[in-house]
Structures are given as structure tokens and as C-alpha cells.
Design an enzyme around this catalytic site. Structure first.
Site, PDB file in Angstrom:
ATOM      1  N   GLU A  51      -3.730 -61.666  10.578  1.00  0.00           N
ATOM      2  CA  GLU A  51      -2.286 -61.263  10.668  1.00  0.00           C
ATOM      3  C   GLU A  51      -2.519 -59.719  11.414  1.00  0.00           C
ATOM      4  O   GLU A  51      -3.332 -59.023  11.429  1.00  0.00           O
ATOM      5  CB  GLU A  51      -2.110 -60.669   8.997  1.00  0.00           C
ATOM      6  CG  GLU A  51      -0.836 -59.934   8.676  1.00  0.00           C
ATOM      7  CD  GLU A  51      -0.837 -59.670   7.520  1.00  0.00           C
ATOM      8  OE1 GLU A  51       0.547 -59.117   7.043  1.00  0.00           O
ATOM      9  OE2 GLU A  51      -1.456 -60.052   6.376  1.00  0.00           O
ATOM     10  N   LYS A 122       7.001 -63.238   8.587  1.00  0.00           N
ATOM     11  CA  LYS A 122       6.688 -63.085   7.111  1.00  0.00           C
ATOM     12  C   LYS A 122       7.745 -62.920   6.197  1.00  0.00           C
ATOM     13  O   LYS A 122       8.612 -61.959   6.233  1.00  0.00           O
ATOM     14  CB  LYS A 122       5.570 -61.953   7.020  1.00  0.00           C
ATOM     15  CG  LYS A 122       4.911 -61.980   5.611  1.00  0.00           C
ATOM     16  CD  LYS A 122       3.897 -60.812   5.728  1.00  0.00           C
ATOM     17  CE  LYS A 122       2.996 -60.819   4.425  1.00  0.00           C
ATOM     18  NZ  LYS A 122       1.967 -59.588   4.509  1.00  0.00           N
ATOM     19  N   CYS A 155      -0.237 -64.252   4.764  1.00  0.00           N
ATOM     20  CA  CYS A 155      -0.874 -63.490   3.843  1.00  0.00           C
ATOM     21  C   CYS A 155      -0.169 -63.535   2.313  1.00  0.00           C
ATOM     22  O   CYS A 155      -0.184 -64.909   1.852  1.00  0.00           O
ATOM     23  CB  CYS A 155      -0.816 -62.035   4.178  1.00  0.00           C
ATOM     24  SG  CYS A 155      -2.065 -60.914   3.401  1.00  0.00           S
TER      25      CYS A 155
END
Length: 281
Positions: A51, A122, A155
Site C-alpha cells: 500500500e 480503498k 489493507c
């Protein structure tokens, strides 16, 4: 009922675990390229990086994000990775800091031998990310790359099982996870990280491959846990987990033709076919 595996070529997937440096886009891109080339020499066809691999993670303020973020696919980091994917004839997934006008996103790019394929933003922002980034607004795309159907998440997205189920229902075979996992409160380093447990469960319950590439190091006081891994459709790791503090390139050879057989848990049970959407939507 016996389900036969499809005949499809095996391919090698690799996860790059390394330590980006906050603010050093040029240096991070050089480090990424070095490791991508190393994985390519070992035969990797799909390479996953962490990330925000180009920018670092722990930003001081929105102005710093603005200096480091760039458009996808037009920005410097995107163009660098796209050129590498085309030169080496492979697929790359990497977390990048994205600028779109006056908005910023914690994003991931997918590129391949033919160039830019797509991106993911995200959906679930962690802690101080909410100070800098907008929540993702592109949904959960699944890209048919020719070598396999690839989805992406980043994540904290992995804490939400709906993410993996939705992509599996769209046909995803591999879900690539650029991540910057941090220690969970109260978790002892001697026990398995919760991140690994969650992603193993997701791989098993959806019969998909999941490749998690984490970073290492301590950045502006924030430690990261490493522990990158590649998980097979039975939920068992097929590479890793990597160490907490070591730079590593994990790799595993996978066969996407096995996914249908992996979904068959018994003579009468299919992990996707047995769903009851009449009850839970």
C-alpha cells in the site's frame, strides 16, 4: 458429484515486502523496480507491492499528500510501473497515492503487458487516512486480464468479508492486497496476526487465491508488521507468512483451474453454490 479441474497453465505470483521511505517517490520507485525485476527473473507473472508503496504512509499533513500524490494512470509512478509491466510482459499491482483534481485517494493500480488495465480506490479508511483521503468510489472491479480474473483491495478493506464475497461472485480468481498492516491493540507478536487469520478465512470461504504484500519498518513512530503471505483457495498459506522485520519476495505457483474443485467441499456441498441469499441478501 465429481468436479473436474480446468486445464489452464500454471502461473507464478509474487509479493514484494520492503520498506518504502516517506516522501521519496523517486527512491521508492527505484526500490520497487529492483524488486520487480528480481521477481521477474524468478518467473513471476503477477507481482504485488505494498500500500502507498511510492509515497510512504504516515503523512504529516494534507499538503504533504498533495506533493506526493499523482493521477492514475497519467502520473509519474503509474507511468513507471506501466512501462515496466510492458517491458517485462507481466502484471503488476501496487498501492499508490492518487490525486484526482483536488481529491486524494489511497489507490492501487493494475497494469500488464498491454499497459494500464485499471485501478481500485480503498473503500475503508484506517485512522488518520480519513484526514487525507476520500473513501473509494469505484466499487469492487474485477478485471479479466487474460491470465486470470483479478480483483484488488487495500489493507483495512480485508476486515470486511463482504469485499471478498462480492468479488468472488463477480468471478474473481485472485485478489491482490497491497497493505500496510499495523499491530492490532493488545496482540502479542508471538501469535499469528489477525490480518493473516482474516485473509485465510476469506480465501477459504470464497475459494479464491489471495496475495497480501505488506511493508516493514517504523515510519514516524508507526511500526508495520510485515507477515506478507499468499493463500490458496483452501485457506492455507502457499507462501509465507514472511518475517516481521525482513525484506522478502514471496512467490508461489498457482493453478486457477483448481478453483472449481476447491469450491466443492464434499459430495453435496459447494461453498458458493450453497449460499442462501433468500435469507441474507
Amino acid at each position: 458429484m465429481t468436479v473436474k479441474a480446468e486445464t489452464r497453465p500454471a502461473l507464478k505470483i509474487a509479493c514484494v515486502q520492503f520498506e518504502p521511505v516517506i516522501g521519496d517517490v523517486a527512491g521508492n520507485l527505484a526500490a520497487m523496480e529492483e524488486r520487480i525485476r528480481a521477481a521477474h527473473r524468478e518467473g513471476a507473472a503477477v507481482i504485488v507491492l505494498p500500500e502507498l508503496a511510492d509515497s510512504g504512509y504516515v503523512f504529516n499533513d494534507i499538503e504533504e499528500v498533495g506533493r506526493l500524490a499523482a493521477p492514475i494512470p497519467e502520473g509519474k509512478s503509474s507511468r513507471h510501473l506501466i512501462a515496466l509491466a510492458q517491458e517485462l510482459r507481466l502484471h503488476i499491482v501496487s498501492g499508490l497515492a492518487e490525486r484526482d483534481g483536488e481529491s486524494f485517494y489511497n489507490s492501487a493500480i493494475l497494469c500488464g503487458p498491454q499497459g494500464y488495465i485499471g485501478k481500485f480506490r480503498k473503500l475503508h479508511l484506517w485512522n488518520r487516512e480519513k484526514l487525507f483521503f476520500e473513501p473509494g468510489n469505484l466499487g469492487l472491479p474485477v478485471f479479466d486480464t487474460g491470465i486470470g480474473k483479478i480483483g484488488m483491495a487495500i489493507c483495512y478493506d480485508g476486515w470486511f468479508p463482504e469485499i471478498f464475497r462480492q468479488m468472488a461472485l463477480k468471478g474473481a480468481e485472485i485478489v491482490c492486497i497491497p497493505t500496510n498492516w499495523v499491530p492490532m491493540p493488545g496482540q502479542d507478536r508471538s501469535v499469528e496476526p489477525m490480518a493473516n487469520i482474516l485473509h485465510k478465512a476469506a480465501a477459504h470461504s470464497n475459494a479464491i487465491y489471495i496475495a497480501c504484500a505488506d511493508r516493514i519498518g517504523v515510519e514516524r513512530g508507526q511500526p508495520f508488521i510485515g507477515a506478507s503471505l499468499i493463500i490458496g483457495p483452501t485457506g492455507q498459506p502457499i507462501a509465507g507468512p514472511a518475517g516481521y522485520d525482513t525484506e522478502e519476495i514471496l512467490s508461489a505457483t498457482i493453478s486457477l483451474g483448481d478453483l472449481k474443485t476447491s469450491r466443492t467441499l464434499s459430495e453435496r456441498n459447494d461453498v458458493i453454490g450453497d449460499r442462501r441469499p433468500d435469507v441474507y441478501g
